[in-house]
Enzyme design. Structure first.
Site, mmCIF file in Angstrom:
data_model
loop_
_atom_site.group_PDB
_atom_site.id
_atom_site.type_symbol
_atom_site.label_atom_id
_atom_site.label_comp_id
_atom_site.label_asym_id
_atom_site.label_seq_id
_atom_site.Cartn_x
_atom_site.Cartn_y
_atom_site.Cartn_z
ATOM 1 N N PRO A 224 0.750 -1.200 0.555
ATOM 2 C CG PRO A 224 -1.001 -1.565 1.824
ATOM 3 C CD PRO A 224 0.787 -2.069 1.227
ATOM 4 C CD GLU A 225 2.839 2.842 -4.736
ATOM 5 O OE1 GLU A 225 3.289 4.545 -5.009
ATOM 6 O OE2 GLU A 225 3.134 1.678 -4.741
ATOM 7 C CE LYS B 208 5.941 4.346 1.026
ATOM 8 N NZ LYS B 208 5.892 3.287 0.856
ATOM 9 N NE ARG C 136 9.673 -2.328 -2.067
ATOM 10 C CZ ARG C 136 9.194 -0.575 -2.039
ATOM 11 N NH1 ARG C 136 9.964 -0.610 -0.995
ATOM 12 N NH2 ARG C 136 7.677 -1.071 -2.466
#
Ligand SMILES: [Zn+2]
Length: 259
Positions: free
Chosen positions: A2-3, A51, A248
């Site tokens: 989730p961003e 976040k 990433r």
């Protein structure tokens, strides 16, 4: 993962469910806080910082949670059966609902006065009231030799970007992800674009950056490895950025984002 936009929506969901209500039960299923009991305390507010999620409770207490890779908060009726097994990490219940933290990457309980200890390092929050593009750029430029792709994910520079918005922002600005921060033109324009992309998506799921919500047309590069670029027709590349074990995913168009 989730961003910032998804975390922002999660905070809004928790706000609707809990703010102003007295907790009738709490269940911390993490060893460190297994004996904590917040029952009888009113929930003051829920908010997101980048976040991170902060649930402030009467008596100078804050529940700090982070969704990490696959966590979520779900709201169930007060008497509903909860998911079995070890996926439930935290339950905050009122007379009406149970807010259930599932597979949370972090569950912490601390004094509200000490919140800076867990979120004080964060750069300006792209969806926060304190968003400040100039400050974000000043932080990025502290390490001008670092790649822009890595710097955008560093939450100490600016808070809320993950791999989707990183890839989409760099594509839209025509910036090669490995370009050093100090050689990127108009960083204010770049971070402002990232902010607008998150802002546009903060109220509904989907992370749409093309303006086209139809399935398969939502994004320029993310999720489109090997497929034709929507601008030049070239093939979208897929790779990894960052040092082991922090690599990433990154996607880019070699033609639209030249070295
Ligand atoms: Zn292209």
């Amino acid at each position: 993962m989730p961003e910032g936009d998804a975390v922002h929506r999660t905070a809004a969901k928790l706000r609707r469910a809990l703010d102003g209500h007295v907790l009738t039960r709490s269940d911390f299923r993490v060893p460190r806080h297994a004996t904590a009991d917040l029952s009888g305390r009113r929930v003051l507010e829920n908010l997101s910082r980048g976040k991170h999620l902060l649930t402030r409770v009467e008596g100078d207490l804050t529940v700090h949670t982070h969704l990490r890779m696959e966590g979520s908060w779900q709201i169930f009726p007060a008497r509903a059966w909860l998911p079995r097994g070890d996926q439930v990490r935290l339950v905050l219940a009122t007379a009406e609902v149970q807010a259930v933290g599932i597979r949370l990457g972090m569950v912490d309980l601390l004094r509200t006065a000490d919140e800076d200890r867990v979120v004080g390092h964060l750069g300006p929050d792209l969806l926060g009231p304190d968003w400040d593009a100039e400050e974000a750029v000043a932080r990025l430029l502290r390490a001008p030799e670092r790649t822009i792709g890595e710097a955008l994910l560093d939450q100490r520079n600016l808070a809320g970007i993950g791999t989707i918005y990183r890839a989409e922002t760099l594509f839209l600005r025509g910036v090669w992800p490995w370009r050093p921060v100090g050689e990127v033109n108009d960083l204010v324009g770049l971070v402002s674009l990232a902010q607008r992309l998150l802002e546009a998506n903060k109220d509904r799921a989907g992370a749409v950056t093309t303006g086209d919500r139809r399935q398969g047309r939502e994004r320029w590069v993310y999720g489109r490895a090997g497929r034709p670029c929507r601008r030049c027709g070239g093939r979208i590349s897929r790779g990894e950025m960052g040092a082991n074990p922090q690599e990433r995913l990154i996607l880019w168009c070699g033609h639209c984002q030249p070295r």
